[in-house]
Write a protein that holds these residues in place. Structure first.
Motif, PDB file in Angstrom:
ATOM      1  N   ASP A   9      53.543  32.802  72.452  1.00 28.15           N
ATOM      2  CA  ASP A   9      53.530  32.664  73.914  1.00 28.15           C
ATOM      3  C   ASP A   9      53.240  31.223  74.338  1.00 28.15           C
ATOM      4  OD1 ASP A   9      54.157  35.280  74.374  1.00 28.15           O
ATOM      5  OD2 ASP A   9      52.104  35.916  74.851  1.00 28.15           O
TER       6      ASP A   9
ATOM      7  N   ALA B 148      57.162  29.912  89.482  1.00 29.93           N
ATOM      8  CA  ALA B 148      56.338  30.241  90.646  1.00 29.93           C
ATOM      9  C   ALA B 148      55.130  29.316  90.721  1.00 29.93           C
ATOM     10  CB  ALA B 148      55.897  31.703  90.590  1.00 29.93           C
ATOM     11  N   ARG B 149      54.526  29.051  89.590  1.00 30.06           N
ATOM     12  CA  ARG B 149      53.345  28.157  89.541  1.00 30.06           C
ATOM     13  C   ARG B 149      53.741  26.733  89.960  1.00 30.06           C
ATOM     14  NH1 ARG B 149      47.975  28.625  89.659  1.00 30.06           N
ATOM     15  NH2 ARG B 149      47.001  27.111  88.313  1.00 30.06           N
TER      16      ARG B 149
ATOM     17  N   ALA C 159      59.631  36.661  81.848  1.00 30.61           N
ATOM     18  CA  ALA C 159      58.444  36.673  82.706  1.00 30.61           C
ATOM     19  C   ALA C 159      57.742  35.320  82.679  1.00 30.61           C
ATOM     20  CB  ALA C 159      57.494  37.777  82.252  1.00 30.61           C
ATOM     21  N   ILE C 160      57.700  34.685  81.518  1.00 31.68           N
ATOM     22  CA  ILE C 160      56.999  33.403  81.417  1.00 31.68           C
ATOM     23  C   ILE C 160      57.723  32.325  82.228  1.00 31.68           C
ATOM     24  CG2 ILE C 160      58.068  32.579  79.276  1.00 31.68           C
ATOM     25  CD1 ILE C 160      55.083  31.762  78.532  1.00 31.68           C
TER      26      ILE C 160
ATOM     27  N   GLN D 246      59.630  32.818  84.911  1.00 35.07           N
ATOM     28  CA  GLN D 246      59.411  33.118  86.326  1.00 35.07           C
ATOM     29  C   GLN D 246      57.987  32.769  86.748  1.00 35.07           C
ATOM     30  OE1 GLN D 246      60.761  37.161  86.795  1.00 35.07           O
ATOM     31  NE2 GLN D 246      62.877  36.597  86.346  1.00 35.07           N
ATOM     32  N   HIS D 247      57.027  33.015  85.856  1.00 32.94           N
ATOM     33  CA  HIS D 247      55.631  32.668  86.157  1.00 32.94           C
ATOM     34  C   HIS D 247      55.468  31.154  86.288  1.00 32.94           C
ATOM     35  CE1 HIS D 247      51.257  32.707  86.018  1.00 32.94           C
ATOM     36  NE2 HIS D 247      51.321  31.812  85.042  1.00 32.94           N
ATOM     37  N   ILE D 248      56.059  30.410  85.352  1.00 34.48           N
ATOM     38  CA  ILE D 248      55.927  28.950  85.392  1.00 34.48           C
ATOM     39  C   ILE D 248      56.647  28.385  86.609  1.00 34.48           C
ATOM     40  CG2 ILE D 248      56.527  26.804  84.187  1.00 34.48           C
ATOM     41  CD1 ILE D 248      55.995  28.345  81.547  1.00 34.48           C
TER      42      ILE D 248
END
Length: 185
Positions: A11, A147-148, A140-141, A143-145
């Protein structure tokens, strides 16, 4: 326990790779390379080059494209290696320096895509790459990054809106005073 450690390491590595991809795509491509591509695409001299490219044998076109593509990718790897080893200025300079060649290579690909896709292995490689990019963007990672990074960008825009407004007002005053002096007022 070992599986959890390996999953965590995977991850972290994936997160780093996705972050590098996003930064390169967002900062380099969207803000630097895409405007250069639009400029290059509009040049009349390249319209003449396009005519020559259309006349090229598909094998010659493949050799030309691959030579440019490999050069661009190797320069990118060397630039990232330099940045990773603490030579950030040299790496960034090399990376920025490769952008015009990368943009030209992208332009060449767009112009010659139809002929290049006549090679079965090339089409398969291209499709595989597009699927991989699609999976990365759907992860997901990623999209998370994204968004961050968007929230950080918004935060920076909010924090810098005051100084930005001050600078804009100052520049307008300077322009108007210069214009006032030039008009003899």
């Amino acid at each position: 326990m070992l599986k959890k450690i390996i999953a965590k390491i995977a991850d972290i590595v994936l997160g780093i790779l996705v972050t590098v991809y996003i930064v390169l795509e967002e900062l380099v491509w969207d803000n630097i390379a895409e405007p250069i591509y639009a400029f290059i695409h509009g040049l009349k001299i390249l319209q003449k080059v396009e005519t020559l490219i259309y006349r090229l044998n598909r094998h010659a076109l493949l050799v030309l494209f691959l030579a440019l593509f490999i050069q661009v990718e190797l320069l990118g790897i060397v630039a990232l290696k330099l940045m990773a080893t603490g030579q950030a200025i040299a790496g960034a300079t090399l990376y920025v320096g490769k952008i015009p060649v990368a943009v030209f290579t992208f332009w060449l690909f767009n112009v010659s895509k139809e002929k290049l896709m006549t090679f079965g292995w090339f089409r398969q490689s291209y499709d595989l790459l597009m699927r991989a990019i699609g999976k990365v963007k759907a992860s997901a990672i990623h999209q998370h990054i994204v968004a961050r990074l968007k929230s950080v960008k918004e935060w920076l825009n909010n924090r810098l809106s005051g100084p930005r407004l001050f600078i804009q007002t100052l520049m307008e005053k300077l322009r108007s005073s210069i214009l006032f002096r030039k008009s003899g007022g």
